[in-house]
Design a protein around this motif. Sequence first.
Motif, PDB file in Angstrom:
ATOM      1  N   ARG A  12     -50.090  -9.916  -5.118  1.00 20.18           N
ATOM      2  CA  ARG A  12     -50.983  -9.710  -4.256  1.00 20.18           C
ATOM      3  C   ARG A  12     -52.066  -8.664  -4.539  1.00 20.18           C
ATOM      4  NH1 ARG A  12     -51.637 -12.821   0.504  1.00 20.18           N
ATOM      5  NH2 ARG A  12     -53.933 -12.123   0.529  1.00 20.18           N
ATOM      6  N   SER A  65     -54.530  -5.626  -4.099  1.00 17.82           N
ATOM      7  CA  SER A  65     -55.039  -4.943  -2.800  1.00 17.82           C
ATOM      8  C   SER A  65     -56.521  -4.695  -2.912  1.00 17.82           C
ATOM      9  CB  SER A  65     -54.096  -3.523  -2.781  1.00 17.82           C
ATOM     10  OG  SER A  65     -54.249  -2.975  -4.177  1.00 17.82           O
ATOM     11  N   ASN A  82     -55.886 -13.152   3.841  1.00 18.69           N
ATOM     12  CA  ASN A  82     -54.772 -12.489   4.677  1.00 18.69           C
ATOM     13  C   ASN A  82     -55.008 -13.173   6.030  1.00 18.69           C
ATOM     14  OD1 ASN A  82     -53.787 -10.586   2.730  1.00 18.69           O
ATOM     15  ND2 ASN A  82     -54.890  -8.998   3.840  1.00 18.69           N
ATOM     16  N   TYR A 132     -57.189  -9.453   9.930  1.00 16.71           N
ATOM     17  CA  TYR A 132     -58.030  -8.525   9.781  1.00 16.71           C
ATOM     18  C   TYR A 132     -58.508  -7.779  11.065  1.00 16.71           C
ATOM     19  CZ  TYR A 132     -58.438 -10.834   5.288  1.00 16.71           C
ATOM     20  OH  TYR A 132     -58.302 -11.320   3.979  1.00 16.71           O
ATOM     21  N   THR A 151     -60.185  -3.262   8.147  1.00 11.27           N
ATOM     22  CA  THR A 151     -60.487  -4.494   7.388  1.00 11.27           C
ATOM     23  C   THR A 151     -61.084  -5.434   7.960  1.00 11.27           C
ATOM     24  OG1 THR A 151     -58.398  -5.517   8.375  1.00 11.27           O
ATOM     25  CG2 THR A 151     -57.911  -3.942   6.352  1.00 11.27           C
ATOM     26  N   ARG A 163     -61.771  -2.262  -1.165  1.00  7.94           N
ATOM     27  CA  ARG A 163     -60.400  -2.902  -1.051  1.00  7.94           C
ATOM     28  C   ARG A 163     -60.026  -3.479   0.356  1.00  7.94           C
ATOM     29  NH1 ARG A 163     -58.806   1.020   2.012  1.00  7.94           N
ATOM     30  NH2 ARG A 163     -56.844  -0.339   2.601  1.00  7.94           N
ATOM     31  N   ASN A 164     -60.783  -3.088   1.211  1.00  2.00           N
ATOM     32  CA  ASN A 164     -60.690  -3.441   2.596  1.00  2.00           C
ATOM     33  C   ASN A 164     -61.541  -4.624   3.040  1.00  2.00           C
ATOM     34  OD1 ASN A 164     -62.536  -1.587   2.453  1.00  2.00           O
ATOM     35  ND2 ASN A 164     -62.489  -0.747   4.340  1.00  2.00           N
ATOM     36  N   LEU A 165     -62.465  -5.119   2.175  1.00  2.00           N
ATOM     37  CA  LEU A 165     -63.362  -6.252   2.271  1.00  2.00           C
ATOM     38  C   LEU A 165     -62.980  -7.613   1.632  1.00  2.00           C
ATOM     39  CD1 LEU A 165     -65.975  -7.387   3.663  1.00  2.00           C
ATOM     40  CD2 LEU A 165     -67.129  -6.523   1.498  1.00  2.00           C
ATOM     41  N   ASP A 166     -62.853  -8.426   2.350  1.00  3.47           N
ATOM     42  CA  ASP A 166     -62.675  -9.887   1.645  1.00  3.47           C
ATOM     43  C   ASP A 166     -63.740 -10.737   2.248  1.00  3.47           C
ATOM     44  OD1 ASP A 166     -60.257  -9.330   0.331  1.00  3.47           O
ATOM     45  OD2 ASP A 166     -59.071 -10.217   1.618  1.00  3.47           O
TER      46      ASP A 166
HETATM   47  C1  LIG Z   1     -54.439  -8.154   2.506  1.00  5.39           C
HETATM   48  O1  LIG Z   1     -52.856  -7.773   2.813  1.00  5.39           O
HETATM   49  C2  LIG Z   1     -52.349  -7.085   1.446  1.00  5.39           C
HETATM   50  C3  LIG Z   1     -51.057  -6.835   1.721  1.00  5.39           C
HETATM   51  O2  LIG Z   1     -50.689  -6.654   3.013  1.00  5.39           O
HETATM   52  C4  LIG Z   1     -53.035  -5.793   1.776  1.00  5.39           C
HETATM   53  O3  LIG Z   1     -52.755  -5.018   0.257  1.00  5.39           O
HETATM   54  C5  LIG Z   1     -54.688  -5.769   1.550  1.00  5.39           C
HETATM   55  O4  LIG Z   1     -55.357  -4.452   1.712  1.00  5.39           O
HETATM   56  C6  LIG Z   1     -55.167  -6.759   2.439  1.00  5.39           C
HETATM   57  N1  LIG Z   1     -56.634  -6.843   2.205  1.00  5.39           N
HETATM   58  C7  LIG Z   1     -57.536  -6.593   3.254  1.00  5.39           C
HETATM   59  C8  LIG Z   1     -59.058  -6.892   2.507  1.00  5.39           C
HETATM   60  O5  LIG Z   1     -57.284  -6.259   4.061  1.00  5.39           O
END
Ligand SMILES: *[C@@H]1O[C@H](CO)[C@@H](O)[C@H](O)[C@H]1NC(C)=O
Length: 579
Positions: free
Chosen positions: A16, A18, A30, A33, A57, A246-249
């Motif tokens: 996974r 991060s 995930n 969010y 997130t 890291r907090n953006l998808d």
């Molecule tokens: C998605 O979940 C993973 C595992 O909990 C975490 O590490 C990651 O930061 C999350 N991604 C986002 C963009 O929140």
Amino acid sequence: MLLHAFLSISLTTLIRESIGKITASVGEINQTYDFVVVGGGTAGLVIANRLTEEDFTVLVLEAGGDHSEDMNITIPFFVTNAAPFTEYDWNYTTVPQNNLENRQLAYPRGFLLGGSSSINSMAYTRASKEDWDLFAKETGDGGWSWDAMQKYIFRNEKLTPPADHRNTAGEINPAIHGHHGLNKDSLPGFIDSFDRMVIQVSNELPETFPYNSDPNGPVGLVGTVSNGSRSSSATSYLAPQFASRRNLDVLIGARVTRILPSPNSTAKRPNFSVVEFLQDGMNWTTTASKEIILSAGSINTPAILLHSGIGDASELLAMNITPIVNASSVGKNLTDHLFVSNTWLVNSTETFERFTRNATKLAELVEEWNNSRTGPLVNHISNQLAWLRLPDIDPAEDPSAGPNSPHLELLIANGGAIPPPPEGNFMRISAALVTPTSRGAVTINSSNPLDPPLINPNFLDTEFDKSAIRSAVLTARKFTTAPVFSDYIISSTTNSTTDAEIDAYIQSMAESVDHPVSTAKMSPVDAEYGVVDPDLKVKGVTGLRIIDASVLPHIPAAHTQVSVYLFAERGSDLIKKSW
Ligand SMILES: *[C@@H]1O[C@H](CO)[C@@H](O)[C@H](O)[C@H]1NC(C)=O
Ligand SMILES: Cc1cc2nc3c(=O)[nH]c(=O)nc-3n(C[C@H](O)[C@H](O)[C@H](O)COP(=O)(O)OP(=O)(O)OC[C@H]3O[C@@H](n4cnc5c(N)ncnc54)[C@H](O)[C@@H]3O)c2cc1C
Ligand SMILES: *[C@@H]1O[C@H](CO)[C@@H](O)[C@H](O)[C@H]1NC(C)=O
Ligand SMILES: *[C@@H]1O[C@H](CO)[C@@H](O)[C@H](O)[C@H]1NC(C)=O
Ligand SMILES: *[C@@H]1O[C@H](CO)[C@@H](O)[C@H](O)[C@H]1NC(C)=O
Ligand SMILES: *[C@@H]1O[C@H](CO)[C@@H](O)[C@H](O)[C@H]1NC(C)=O
Ligand SMILES: *[C@@H]1O[C@H](CO)[C@@H](O)[C@H](O)[C@H]1NC(C)=O
Ligand SMILES: *[C@@H]1O[C@H](CO)[C@@H](O)[C@H](O)[C@H]1NC(C)=O
Ligand SMILES: *[C@@H]1O[C@H](CO)[C@@H](O)[C@H](O)[C@H]1NC(C)=O
Ligand SMILES: *[C@@H]1O[C@H](CO)[C@@H](O)[C@H](O)[C@H]1NC(C)=O
Ligand SMILES: *[C@@H]1O[C@H](CO)[C@@H](O)[C@H](O)[C@H]1NC(C)=O
Ligand SMILES: *[C@@H]1O[C@H](CO)[C@@H](O)[C@H](O)[C@H]1NC(C)=O
Ligand SMILES: *[C@@H]1O[C@H](CO)[C@@H](O)[C@H](O)[C@H]1NC(C)=O
């Protein structure tokens, strides 16, 4: 974008990752969010960027793909390859327009990251102080006024040199422009003798067409172009350094069908938190623990609301959709600009027909663009605009935001239609009405969210609009009477002269400027109409905001992208303040 290949590795190794990402694979997303943004367009990517500056997130669901490297998107002059009816477009058309020979007009909307900012004509125009002060008045929130919004102008704009690096003194007032924002713009990057003729009109007909160096000042055309390439919300707010947070998808190819209240929410005040979307032929859901932000634009935002049971209750019941909130303004008040193209045959070989009709020449220019980001392809078709007021307007009937705001716009181009007719060189003046009083609607005619909505801008529904667009055409003709054109223009391509003939010409030619707004209008907290409060929260529910062109309280007398960027900048601030 670059992160793509790297991330598919994380999938195959089943570790996974991060790190944030742009992905087409739902398996990398995930379940929950803080914020889910529906639509990775002009507004949506501003919100994604600004919220992930903080420790939130964010998931962006975008129906289209990532085409930020595609030359039809990056080369400014190729704007006519970007839409309508292409892989980058939602391919919408209007319902038959009663006042336009029942024609169904093309109604392009960006279907890709960056949304319509990735396919638009790139004109950077902020709207007047009066337009912004009217937004504040219409919503009862001084935070939307011109003075209060200045800081967002500077957060958004980054003025850059034109592609030809000429000295631009006298063409622009740098002091009123942003130099440190994310969205890059510049003056036209390729100037020729036609541009000098256009400016000469301001010396020859100064009463009607006085020179104004910078329409963004107290009012040269700036475009969202930098180093010869289009700047969109995808290239700016989702540039690699932001996409990799890291907090953006960002999930592409993900078409949102409905939003749903959270399972434990009450009927009295439904709490929207679940987003349903279709990807790769399968339906999925994801949850926002703080808020859902709808940024699907002026057409798809109301369509998603209606399919989710937020709309006029009786209209929903007629479609077999269970109403959750009786919000009768959803989809109503659709307002749009329209324009009429006017062309003249000219005695010149230096118009853009020299390459739109000559594949060899065009290939040479693409080569030049590739090598140095210079040449005529760095321009977005119209280098100059004119903004004009109707001369004899009765103040009681004046739909403009104030005496310093325009009713009409002329967009002047050194060539005619694209693709060109077999022969001839042309000049074109597109004449637009920017204070329309006609109102239309976006509606649905089935309960299937995959069916296209019915779009009715209801163009030329009012006598004011009919007479104002006729004035716009006559003003375009007046422009061509300047002595500078006397040995240049050979003939008009139309010979309509009486009002009735001109009206017939308008009815056969008018098109949308693609500026739809107000279908989820912002209104004061206690108003009986409107869809969102001045803080962009949807009235009558929790967990849901709308931030895109649909919330504009009225159509500004300007191209709409800057208004959308600024609404999204302030909207992001309002969300941050709530949490
Ligand atoms: C998605 O979940 C993973 C595992 O909990 C975490 O590490 C990651 O930061 C999350 N991604 C986002 C963009 O929140
Ligand atoms: C052809 C054209 C030319 C224009 N020219 C100019 C110009 O020169 N200057 C100017 O200022 N303005 C111009 N505009 C207008 C300006 O681009 C728009 O007002 C502005 O971009 C709208 O921003 P938005 O965020 O409201 O919507 P958009 O930028 O359109 O974003 C909406 C996003 O949501 C996505 N989406 C929609 N539905 C769903 C769904 N169900 N699920 C998931 N994703 C979804 C879309 O694919 C899109 O990416 C033009 C527009 C067009 C179409
Ligand atoms: C760009 O647009 C042209 C004209 O519509 C089309 O022929 C071409 O295939 C497009 N290019 C790409 C990469 O999609
Ligand atoms: C619009 O049409 C083009 C070409 O026909 C297609 O590639 C694209 O996917 C269509 N857009 C949508 C949203 O279906
Ligand atoms: C709904 O459930 C969530 C936890 O799943 C909780 O945080 C929230 O307070 C609940 N809301 C209501 C209205 O009960
Ligand atoms: C997914 O949802 C859409 C819209 O509600 C529906 O038309 C479609 O049949 C669903 N597809 C599947 C595979 O369930
Ligand atoms: C709304 O639902 C979300 C998700 O279940 C939850 O986190 C949030 O606390 C709820 N808000 C309210 C006001 O109930
Ligand atoms: C919905 O609201 C409108 C006005 O806002 C009202 O006229 C109508 O009666 C309402 N419908 C229902 C079913 O409550
Ligand atoms: C449309 O907007 C006007 C002005 O803001 C408002 O008075 C009217 O009620 C709105 N119409 C609907 C159906 O919401
Ligand atoms: C075009 O201009 C040239 C001179 O530059 C002139 O000789 C010619 O007659 C003109 N043609 C027309 C059709 O006006
Ligand atoms: C087309 O462009 C090529 C390359 O610039 C040029 O040599 C040729 O003369 C042009 N053809 C016409 C018909 O103008
Ligand atoms: C502009 O584009 C050229 C050609 O791709 C490139 O070499 C140059 O680095 C770019 N300049 C800037 C400031 O991005
Ligand atoms: C001008 O009018 C004549 C006679 O009505 C018509 O035959 C011709 O096609 C018109 N020309 C243009 C350019 O509209």
